[in-house]
Design an enzyme around this catalytic site. Structure first.
Site, short mmCIF file in Angstrom:
data_model
loop_
_atom_site.label_atom_id
_atom_site.label_comp_id
_atom_site.label_asym_id
_atom_site.label_seq_id
_atom_site.Cartn_x
_atom_site.Cartn_y
_atom_site.Cartn_z
N GLY A 1 -26.95 48.56 34.22
CA GLY A 1 -28.22 48.83 33.57
C GLY A 1 -28.75 50.24 33.65
O GLY A 1 -29.70 50.58 32.94
N GLY B 1 -21.84 50.01 33.07
CA GLY B 1 -21.03 50.12 31.86
C GLY B 1 -21.36 51.41 31.13
O GLY B 1 -20.61 52.38 31.14
N CYS C 1 -22.37 47.99 2.08
CA CYS C 1 -23.37 47.55 1.10
C CYS C 1 -24.55 46.86 1.75
O CYS C 1 -24.80 45.68 1.52
CB CYS C 1 -22.70 46.61 0.10
N GLU C 2 -25.25 47.57 2.63
CA GLU C 2 -26.47 47.06 3.25
C GLU C 2 -27.34 48.26 3.57
O GLU C 2 -26.82 49.26 4.06
CB GLU C 2 -26.18 46.39 4.61
N1 LLP Z 1 -23.58 43.29 33.89
C1 LLP Z 1 -24.03 42.36 33.05
C2 LLP Z 1 -24.14 40.97 33.51
C3 LLP Z 1 -24.40 42.70 31.73
O1 LLP Z 1 -24.85 41.78 30.90
C4 LLP Z 1 -24.29 44.06 31.31
C5 LLP Z 1 -24.65 44.46 29.95
C6 LLP Z 1 -23.79 45.00 32.24
C7 LLP Z 1 -23.47 44.58 33.52
C8 LLP Z 1 -23.63 46.46 31.89
O2 LLP Z 1 -24.85 47.05 31.61
P1 LLP Z 1 -24.94 48.65 31.41
O3 LLP Z 1 -24.66 49.29 32.74
O4 LLP Z 1 -23.95 49.04 30.39
O5 LLP Z 1 -26.34 48.86 30.96
N2 LLP Z 1 -24.86 46.51 23.31
C9 LLP Z 1 -26.07 47.02 23.92
C10 LLP Z 1 -26.06 46.85 25.43
C11 LLP Z 1 -25.83 45.43 25.84
C12 LLP Z 1 -25.77 45.24 27.33
C13 LLP Z 1 -25.30 43.88 27.68
N3 LLP Z 1 -25.08 43.64 29.08
C14 LLP Z 1 -26.25 48.49 23.53
O6 LLP Z 1 -25.44 49.00 22.77
O7 LLP Z 1 -27.22 49.11 23.92
#
Ligand code: LLP
Length: 422
Positions: free
Chosen positions: A239, A277, A346-347
């Site tokens: 996060g 992530g 096309c959106e």
């Molecule tokens: N752990 C869990 C249980 C998660 O659901 C997520 C992300 C992470 C770790 C990794 O989170 P990060 O460190 O990347 O913030 N597609 C969206 C973000 C979706 C995040 C979903 N879960 C975007 O492009 O902003």
């Protein structure tokens, strides 16, 4: 140091000019810097000095097996949410003991594959899931290591679609039911309770919600221990936000995050697990695209590029802001222009940026979307029967194609014309 920088008037990824990749691989294409990936992993992993930690890179952010392999070589673990991601992590050389399995809807098949791989922990999100896991583990003569994902009811995250830690979200066990869930788990022969897990959201640009969540979980761990549970792992999820280059607030540096975690958990006697992530992959990649047309005439100018929302979904889905930059450095006297930057789909939602001021460009020019290494290629699709966008990884002066662009034949090979004649 920046690994996407202008040199001799042209944007490079490390030592490779992006125009070379465009000429040899074609556009659109994702380009990752392995040096940036490695640096981000190290900066994050090194910020917890002295703590017992597992940094389980969240595979969903960028799941290319070459990305996973690059991180695996530095000792990274993986946070996976499907059997497919588990297979990717194993193929990339991440051992089971460094893999955590998250997600609200694990299937029996996924559970048994993960048990087979001897993963580190299952982050379990409900009692029905726990009971199925117990059953699967018993049928294999094993015990599944479990941490419950608890929902601390803490508000965090940049966008409502990626905020997860509030009680109205679908994630985790409700805070006031956590202790009874642990009591039930302790009675199940196929389950071994090992820890507590939270994940409060994504693109969090403030340490306060992390602090609130850690304090709440600390209290829970202490109570669980007095109830006889051997809690030895605390997974605080991912996060931590990144800087996308706009005017929004700057996320705290990983060192401040590390310091906070150390201050609040050093005496807790647990292994701390992290699932970053975006922080690792986000600024390690750009989406390189070519301007197809500059369409004026009405009250605005449209820059029509050859990338589209199927290649980079974030602007359409989350109103996300990505910095846009021409690959060629503008001449000192070059004019600026204000564009709506759109793709060919096309959106109307196929819009990357509105009213974006940038150096004026022409058809045939290359531009990049920055900060596209996380949730870019991983969320790409073949919508409009556009080929899945390829990916390239750079290391110094070399690059490798790590996902090839499929031909139309390859895109169609899993489909069948129906024949009802017999
Ligand atoms: N752990 C869990 C249980 C998660 O659901 C997520 C992300 C992470 C770790 C990794 O989170 P990060 O460190 O990347 O913030 N597609 C969206 C973000 C979706 C995040 C979903 N879960 C975007 O492009 O902003």
């Amino acid at each position: 140091m920046r690994h996407f920088d202008h040199r001799d008037g042209e944007l490079h990824a490390e030592d490779v000019p992006l125009s070379r990749i465009a000429a040899e691989v074609g556009t659109p294409v994702y380009v990752y810097s392995s040096a940036t990936l490695e640096r981000h992993y190290r900066v994050f992993a090194d910020s917890f000095g002295g703590l017992d930690t597992l940094v389980a890179y969240s595979v969903k952010a960028n799941s290319n097996i070459a990305v996973l392999q690059t991180l695996a070589r530095l000792g990274a673990g993986a946070d996976v949410v499907s059997g497919g991601e588990l297979a990717r992590a194993l193929i990339a050389g991440i051992p089971g003991e460094r893999i955590v399995f998250s997600g609200v809807g694990k299937t029996r098949d996924e559970m048994s594959a993960a048990l087979e791989a001897d993963i580190h922990v299952f982050n379990v999100e409900s009692l029905p899931e726990l009971r199925v896991l117990d059953d699967v583990a018993q049928s294999m003569g094993r015990r599944a290591p479990v941490a419950f994902r608890v929902n601390p009811d803490v508000s965090a995250g940049g966008h409502e679609k990626i905020s997860t830690g509030k009680k109205e979200n679908k994630f985790g066990i409700a805070w006031d039911r956590a202790e009874s869930a642990y009591a039930e788990a302790a009675c199940l022969p196929g389950i071994e309770v090992v820890g507590v897990d939270v994940h409060i959201g994504s693109q969090i640009d403030d340490l306060a919600p992390f602090e609130a969540a850690i304090r709440k979980v600390r209290g829970l761990i202490e109570r669980l221990r007095t109830q006889g549970h051997d809690i030895r792992l605390f997974d605080i999820g991912g996060g931590l936000g990144i800087h996308y280059g706009d005017d929004n607030r700057m996320p705290p540096p990983p060192s401040d995050y590390g310091q906070l975690v150390r201050r609040l958990t050093a005496d807790l006697g647990v292994q701390m697990v992290f699932e970053p992530g975006r922080m690792i992959a986000g600024n390690s990649g750009v989406l390189l695209t070519e301007v197809l047309y500059v369409k004026g005439g009405g009250d605005r100018e449209f820059l029509i590029v050859d990338a589209a929302m199927n290649d980079l979904l974030r602007p359409a889905l989350y109103d996300a802001w990505h910095a846009v930059e021409p690959v060629r450095l503008p001449e000192p006297d070059q004019a600026s222009a204000t564009y709506d930057i759109v793709g060919p789909i096309c959106e109307s939602g196929d819009t990357f940026a509105k009213d974006r001021m940038m150096p004026a460009v022409r058809a045939g020019d290359l531009v990049v979307f920055h900060s596209a290494g996380a949730y870019g290629a991983a969320q790409s699709s073949q919508y409009n029967t556009r080929p899945l966008v390829p990916e390239v990884m750079v290391r110094g002066g070399q690059y490798r194609l790590i996902r090839k662009r499929p031909s139309v034949e390859e895109m169609l090979e899993r489909e069948r014309l129906v024949d009802w004649s017999n």
